[in-house]
Design an enzyme around this catalytic site. Structure first.
Site, PDB file in Angstrom:
ATOM      1  N   ASN A 130      51.128  46.504  63.304  1.00  9.89           N
ATOM      2  CA  ASN A 130      52.153  46.915  62.347  1.00  9.89           C
ATOM      3  C   ASN A 130      53.163  47.790  63.090  1.00  9.89           C
ATOM      4  OD1 ASN A 130      53.732  47.848  60.278  1.00  9.89           O
ATOM      5  ND2 ASN A 130      52.113  48.952  59.208  1.00  9.89           N
ATOM      6  N   PRO A 131      54.353  47.279  63.379  1.00  5.59           N
ATOM      7  CA  PRO A 131      55.307  48.061  64.183  1.00  5.59           C
ATOM      8  C   PRO A 131      56.001  49.162  63.394  1.00  5.59           C
ATOM      9  CG  PRO A 131      56.302  45.988  63.534  1.00  5.59           C
ATOM     10  CD  PRO A 131      54.884  45.951  63.017  1.00  5.59           C
ATOM     11  N   GLU A 163      55.853  41.161  60.504  1.00 10.28           N
ATOM     12  CA  GLU A 163      57.243  41.390  60.111  1.00 10.28           C
ATOM     13  C   GLU A 163      57.395  41.628  58.621  1.00 10.28           C
ATOM     14  OE1 GLU A 163      59.242  37.932  61.476  1.00 10.28           O
ATOM     15  OE2 GLU A 163      59.101  38.469  63.606  1.00 10.28           O
ATOM     16  N   GLY A 187      47.260  49.878  63.182  1.00  9.52           N
ATOM     17  CA  GLY A 187      48.035  50.432  62.076  1.00  9.52           C
ATOM     18  C   GLY A 187      47.185  51.394  61.278  1.00  9.52           C
ATOM     19  N   ASP A 189      45.647  52.570  57.068  1.00  7.66           N
ATOM     20  CA  ASP A 189      44.761  52.047  56.036  1.00  7.66           C
ATOM     21  C   ASP A 189      45.364  50.846  55.310  1.00  7.66           C
ATOM     22  OD1 ASP A 189      42.807  53.915  56.571  1.00  7.66           O
ATOM     23  OD2 ASP A 189      43.599  55.377  55.153  1.00  7.66           O
ATOM     24  N   GLY A 190      46.679  50.812  55.186  1.00  8.09           N
ATOM     25  CA  GLY A 190      47.320  49.677  54.536  1.00  8.09           C
ATOM     26  C   GLY A 190      47.134  48.393  55.321  1.00  8.09           C
ATOM     27  N   THR A 233      48.086  57.196  57.402  1.00 12.19           N
ATOM     28  CA  THR A 233      46.734  57.611  57.020  1.00 12.19           C
ATOM     29  C   THR A 233      45.741  56.665  57.678  1.00 12.19           C
ATOM     30  OG1 THR A 233      46.810  56.239  55.008  1.00 12.19           O
ATOM     31  CG2 THR A 233      47.499  58.539  54.812  1.00 12.19           C
ATOM     32  N   ARG A 296      59.532  58.156  49.804  1.00 14.29           N
ATOM     33  CA  ARG A 296      59.089  57.531  51.050  1.00 14.29           C
ATOM     34  C   ARG A 296      59.937  57.961  52.237  1.00 14.29           C
ATOM     35  NH1 ARG A 296      55.206  53.724  50.403  1.00 14.29           N
ATOM     36  NH2 ARG A 296      55.522  53.123  52.569  1.00 14.29           N
ATOM     37  N   GLY A 539      45.451  53.594  48.436  1.00 13.14           N
ATOM     38  CA  GLY A 539      46.862  53.758  48.738  1.00 13.14           C
ATOM     39  C   GLY A 539      47.783  52.768  48.071  1.00 13.14           C
TER      40      GLY A 539
END
Length: 587
Positions: A130-131, A163, A187, A189-190, A233, A296, A539
């Site tokens: 996850n960038p 992406e 990445g 927790d998501g 997280t 956010r 989350g």
């Protein structure tokens, strides 16, 4: 050849010091010798924690460097940090043998021991990066810290830089995964949740099991999941490894550690909503997440800000909680134990959860689930006004709360801990929250109760004071959309209706817009308190209020071994057959 029967011993040099090297049983050790050939310091490494054996003088940090020499070989292994055994680094020791033949014998025997003892290590991995998560350093963390370790251990990897949201989940569900030994998320927790849903969904599809059946026994997943922490997280990583460190997590993956993990399935009526491993929370934790979504742009700081704001609102919610208690003779959420690596409760739960593991076909699963649901016991109902209702399948510990939501929760015993915090004064609730950061018992308060459960149901009292929007959300799961889209859809739906209807809908929309403006400038504390909260599921906000949850014992496996005891490195000083070289590295 059994590994216990292998014994190789000779003199070697490390730098200018002479050592006696010994490969015996589950350990490789080297002991420094003085001028009179007497033993001095001994370093012992379990074969299971050897990362690689390479001929010559080899370095991989800060950059790869290989110097081929006739009598040298380099051993790479797991080395525990002196400041804390939970942090792992890559240890490196270069040995020089008296002859090339002896060097070749050592390399061959060590590699044979690795193949014999470590047959479950991964060889090919599917990596998702996850960038955008955390500080947007996921790709850099993987390339600089993780990829060199995978290459050293001979692990090939296919890397996918995501992406869009749910790209990893869709990839796992639809693409050919033949030949992969595990999936890795770089990445938070998501990102882990995406892999979790993909792996479970794929496994149930191939087994012909419907995930939407709340009582069916799901098929355990064979494909392991690995976590390289790089998000805002990283609760799951911290609760299963004990530290958020990319190198530590990568080394757990390399040596093939395997930790079973309970998963909670969340349903609304006969529809699967989501899976959860850390938190399903209503009330305070749901409100904090909903409020944080408005901010956010603040990054991770939005959680602190939203938490303070929601606390000041001093809200509580009515609800009916029904739960199915677990066997109190096995364990209790108040027994002051910790689920650590090699946990006895989790180990003994495997036989209880899978009494006929050789016959886990889909037909057997359905028959067993029907039998289990009829004999699982009596449900208990609790009605009242709650500050928060929480269900967790693990301690949910994190750096800010080292003990977590439920310190004695277990990772793989087939149960979850239900925490009910009834309505209380602001100071009492603040005391409860503060105790999560201290060594005090957060359950030792008159308005808090905790139960070890197998399933939970939540519903709203029938006589509650709910507006139409809140009741609609609780029943049908409709959530607020963008006002412009909502208005457009209303006009499209009712274009043949009366002008009066359109005027009423427009007036309602204007009132909603005015309320949102007031909340934006004054904050949620100035608005009318809602009668219902939202659910925070790892989350993510759930679209339903009335849900049912069921704990699925040991449904998935992680590349982890549980949190190691800080003193564990000093307790097992012999390579016993029971520990099989997985307990300790002596330094």
């Amino acid at each position: 050849m059994e590994i216990e029967s292998v014994r190789v011993e000779s003199s070697v040099w490390v730098g200018k010091k002479r050592f006696r090297a010994l490969l015996s049983g589950w350990y490789f050790s080297w002991t420094e010798l003085d001028k009179k050939n007497r033993d001095k310091k001994t370093i012992s490494v379990p074969i299971g924690e050897v990362v690689a054996v390479v001929e010559g003088q080899v370095e991989i940090q800060p950059q790869k460097k290989v110097e081929d020499t006739d009598r040298d070989f380099t051993l790479f292994y797991v080395k525990r940090s002196s400041s804390g055994g939970r942090i792992w680094t890559l240890g490196r020791t270069q040995f020089c043998c008296p002859s090339r033949d002896l060097r070749d014998q050592w390399v061959a025997q060590l590699k044979t021991a690795l193949k014999t003892h470590c047959s479950s290590r991964p060889h090919r991995l599917l990596v998702f990066i996850n960038p955008y998560g955390g500080k947007m350093r996921g790709k850099q963390i993987y390339l600089s810290l993780v990829a060199p370790l995978f290459e050293l251990a001979g692990i090939s990897s296919h890397v996918v830089v995501t992406e869009r949201a749910n790209q990893a989940r869709d990839h796992i569900l639809k693409k050919d995964l033949t030949g992969f030994d595990g999936v890795i998320c770089v990445g938070g927790d998501g990102m882990f949740s995406e892999l979790l849903h993909g792996v479970i969904g794929r496994t149930q599809q191939e087994a012909g099991i419907s995930e939407h059946d709340p009582i069916v026994m799901l098929q355990p997943c064979d494909l392991h999941i690995g976590i390289i922490p790089a998000g805002s997280t990283d609760c799951v990583c911290f609760a299963t490894v004990g530290v958020n460190d990319p190198v530590t997590s990568a080394l757990h993956i390399v040596i093939g550690d395997s930790q079973p993990l309970d998963v909670c399935s969340v349903h609304h009526q006969s529809t699967l909503v989501r899976y959860s491993v850390s938190l399903v929370g209503y009330g305070f934790y749901g409100d904090v997440l909903a409020e944080s979504e408005r901010h956010r742009w603040m990054g991770p700081l939005r959680y602190d800000y939203s938490g303070c704001l929601v606390y000041l609102c001093n809200r509580s919610y009515r609800g009916i909680v029904q739960y199915l208690p677990a066997d109190p003779q096995i364990s209790s959420p108040r027994d002051s134990t910790r689920c650590l690596s090699g946990c006895r409760v989790c180990s003994e739960s495997t036989e209880r959860l899978f009494p006929h593991s050789d016959s886990c076909s889909s037909l057997y699963s359905r028959q067993l689930s029907q039998y289990s649901i009829e004999s699982e016991g009596e449900w208990i109902s609790v009605e009242g006004r709650f500050r928060c209702v929480s269900l967790t399948c693990m301690s949910s510990s994190c750096p800010r709360s080292p003990k977590g939501l439920s310190p004695s929760a277990h990772l793989a015993d087939g149960t979850g801990d239900l925490i009910l915090v009834r309505d209380t004064n602001p100071l009492g609730f603040l005391t409860y929250l503060h105790r999560h950061t201290t060594t005090q018992d957060q359950f030792d308060l008159p308005f808090v109760e905790v139960h070890r459960v197998k399933a939970v149901r939540f519903s709203l009292p029938p006589d509650g004071d709910y507006d139409d929007e809140e009741r609609e959300q609780s029943i049908s799961g409709v959530v607020l959309e963008d006002p412009e889209k909502l208005c457009e859809s209303d006009i499209e739906f009712s274009k043949d209706g009366s002008q009066q209807y359109l005027a009423e809908r427009q007036k309602e929309q204007e009132m909603k817009d005015e309320r949102k403006k007031r909340e934006f400038f004054c904050g949620p504390c100035c608005s009318k308190p809602p009668a219902v909260s939202v659910w925070n599921c790892d989350g993510e906000i759930l679209p339903y209020t009335e849900i049912s949850c069921r704990v699925r014992g040991q449904l998935v496996r992680l590349f982890a071994r549980g949190i190691e005891d800080d003193g564990g490195a000093q307790k097992c000083r012999e390579g016993s057959r029971n520990c099989k070289g997985r307990c300790v590295i002596h330094t």
